[in-house]
Design a protein around this motif. Structure first.
Motif, PDB file in Angstrom:
ATOM      1  N   ALA A  16       0.834  -1.212   0.000  1.00 57.86           N
ATOM      2  CA  ALA A  16       0.000   0.000   0.000  1.00 57.86           C
ATOM      3  C   ALA A  16       0.865   1.257   0.000  1.00 57.86           C
ATOM      4  O   ALA A  16       0.592   2.206  -0.750  1.00 57.86           O
ATOM      5  CB  ALA A  16      -0.935  -0.004   1.207  1.00 57.86           C
ATOM      6  N   ILE A  17       1.892   1.284   0.799  1.00 60.50           N
ATOM      7  CA  ILE A  17       2.784   2.446   0.859  1.00 60.50           C
ATOM      8  C   ILE A  17       3.525   2.614  -0.463  1.00 60.50           C
ATOM      9  O   ILE A  17       3.693   3.734  -0.960  1.00 60.50           O
ATOM     10  CB  ILE A  17       3.748   2.323   2.056  1.00 60.50           C
ATOM     11  N   ALA A  18       3.955   1.510  -1.066  1.00 65.71           N
ATOM     12  CA  ALA A  18       4.645   1.590  -2.358  1.00 65.71           C
ATOM     13  C   ALA A  18       3.710   2.119  -3.445  1.00 65.71           C
ATOM     14  O   ALA A  18       4.123   2.933  -4.279  1.00 65.71           O
ATOM     15  CB  ALA A  18       5.183   0.221  -2.747  1.00 65.71           C
ATOM     16  N   CYS A  19       2.456   1.690  -3.428  1.00 67.90           N
ATOM     17  CA  CYS A  19       1.492   2.184  -4.418  1.00 67.90           C
ATOM     18  C   CYS A  19       1.265   3.685  -4.260  1.00 67.90           C
ATOM     19  O   CYS A  19       1.196   4.422  -5.256  1.00 67.90           O
ATOM     20  CB  CYS A  19       0.175   1.437  -4.295  1.00 67.90           C
ATOM     21  N   ILE A  20       1.145   4.129  -3.037  1.00 64.54           N
ATOM     22  CA  ILE A  20       0.960   5.560  -2.783  1.00 64.54           C
ATOM     23  C   ILE A  20       2.190   6.332  -3.257  1.00 64.54           C
ATOM     24  O   ILE A  20       2.074   7.382  -3.885  1.00 64.54           O
ATOM     25  CB  ILE A  20       0.677   5.811  -1.294  1.00 64.54           C
ATOM     26  N   PHE A  22       4.411   5.423  -5.583  1.00 65.68           N
ATOM     27  CA  PHE A  22       4.506   5.404  -7.036  1.00 65.68           C
ATOM     28  C   PHE A  22       3.499   6.347  -7.679  1.00 65.68           C
ATOM     29  O   PHE A  22       3.703   6.798  -8.805  1.00 65.68           O
ATOM     30  CB  PHE A  22       4.295   3.993  -7.585  1.00 65.68           C
ATOM     31  N   TYR A  23       2.419   6.656  -6.995  1.00 59.50           N
ATOM     32  CA  TYR A  23       1.446   7.608  -7.512  1.00 59.50           C
ATOM     33  C   TYR A  23       1.816   9.039  -7.120  1.00 59.50           C
ATOM     34  O   TYR A  23       1.722   9.956  -7.930  1.00 59.50           O
ATOM     35  CB  TYR A  23       0.055   7.269  -6.986  1.00 59.50           C
ATOM     36  N   ALA A  24       2.247   9.230  -5.876  1.00 57.76           N
ATOM     37  CA  ALA A  24       2.478  10.569  -5.348  1.00 57.76           C
ATOM     38  C   ALA A  24       3.717  11.239  -5.933  1.00 57.76           C
ATOM     39  O   ALA A  24       3.710  12.447  -6.147  1.00 57.76           O
ATOM     40  CB  ALA A  24       2.579  10.521  -3.828  1.00 57.76           C
ATOM     41  N   VAL A  25       4.755  10.475  -6.180  1.00 62.23           N
ATOM     42  CA  VAL A  25       5.992  11.092  -6.672  1.00 62.23           C
ATOM     43  C   VAL A  25       5.796  11.724  -8.053  1.00 62.23           C
ATOM     44  O   VAL A  25       6.079  12.912  -8.229  1.00 62.23           O
ATOM     45  CB  VAL A  25       7.159  10.084  -6.643  1.00 62.23           C
ATOM     46  N   PRO A  26       5.300  10.992  -9.050  1.00 60.47           N
ATOM     47  CA  PRO A  26       5.108  11.660 -10.352  1.00 60.47           C
ATOM     48  C   PRO A  26       4.050  12.762 -10.300  1.00 60.47           C
ATOM     49  O   PRO A  26       4.195  13.792 -10.954  1.00 60.47           O
ATOM     50  CB  PRO A  26       4.650  10.543 -11.292  1.00 60.47           C
ATOM     51  N   LEU A  27       2.993  12.537  -9.535  1.00 57.61           N
ATOM     52  CA  LEU A  27       1.958  13.559  -9.431  1.00 57.61           C
ATOM     53  C   LEU A  27       2.502  14.820  -8.769  1.00 57.61           C
ATOM     54  O   LEU A  27       2.237  15.933  -9.215  1.00 57.61           O
ATOM     55  CB  LEU A  27       0.757  13.025  -8.653  1.00 57.61           C
ATOM     56  N   GLY A  28       3.262  14.643  -7.709  1.00 54.46           N
ATOM     57  CA  GLY A  28       3.870  15.794  -7.043  1.00 54.46           C
ATOM     58  C   GLY A  28       4.839  16.522  -7.945  1.00 54.46           C
ATOM     59  O   GLY A  28       4.887  17.753  -7.977  1.00 54.46           O
TER      60      GLY A  28
END
Length: 82
Positions: A16-20, A22-28
């Motif tokens: 769950a933390i890895a999924c967050i 992988f989503y948060a880094v490019p979005l940020g």
């Protein structure tokens, strides 16, 4: 009858933390650099700064409102095919 306590795995939390992440880094990265493109967009389309940056305020709200609907559609039509 045993009285052992079975401890759960932390693997699910790691996923769950890895999924967050992988989503948060490019979005940020994309969200923090969106300001670089405001001036060229304003010049190209003749928009004011308010018009050009309005999408930054509206887009997260639209995404938040559409996500439950998308979840229901995905669970109903099962895009994975099986």
């Amino acid at each position: 009858m045993g009285t052992e306590n079975v401890k759960g795995s932390n693997y699910a939390w790691a996923v769950a933390i890895a999924c967050i992440a992988f989503y948060a880094v490019p979005l940020g990265f994309a969200a923090n650099h969106a300001g670089l493109f405001i001036t060229p967009v304003m010049n190209e389309f003749g928009w004011s700064r308010t018009d050009a940056t309005l999408f930054m305020s509206i887009q997260p709200w639209v995404a938040a409102l559409c996500t439950p609907l998308a979840g229901k559609l995905i669970s109903k039509y099962n895009p994975a095919g099986s």
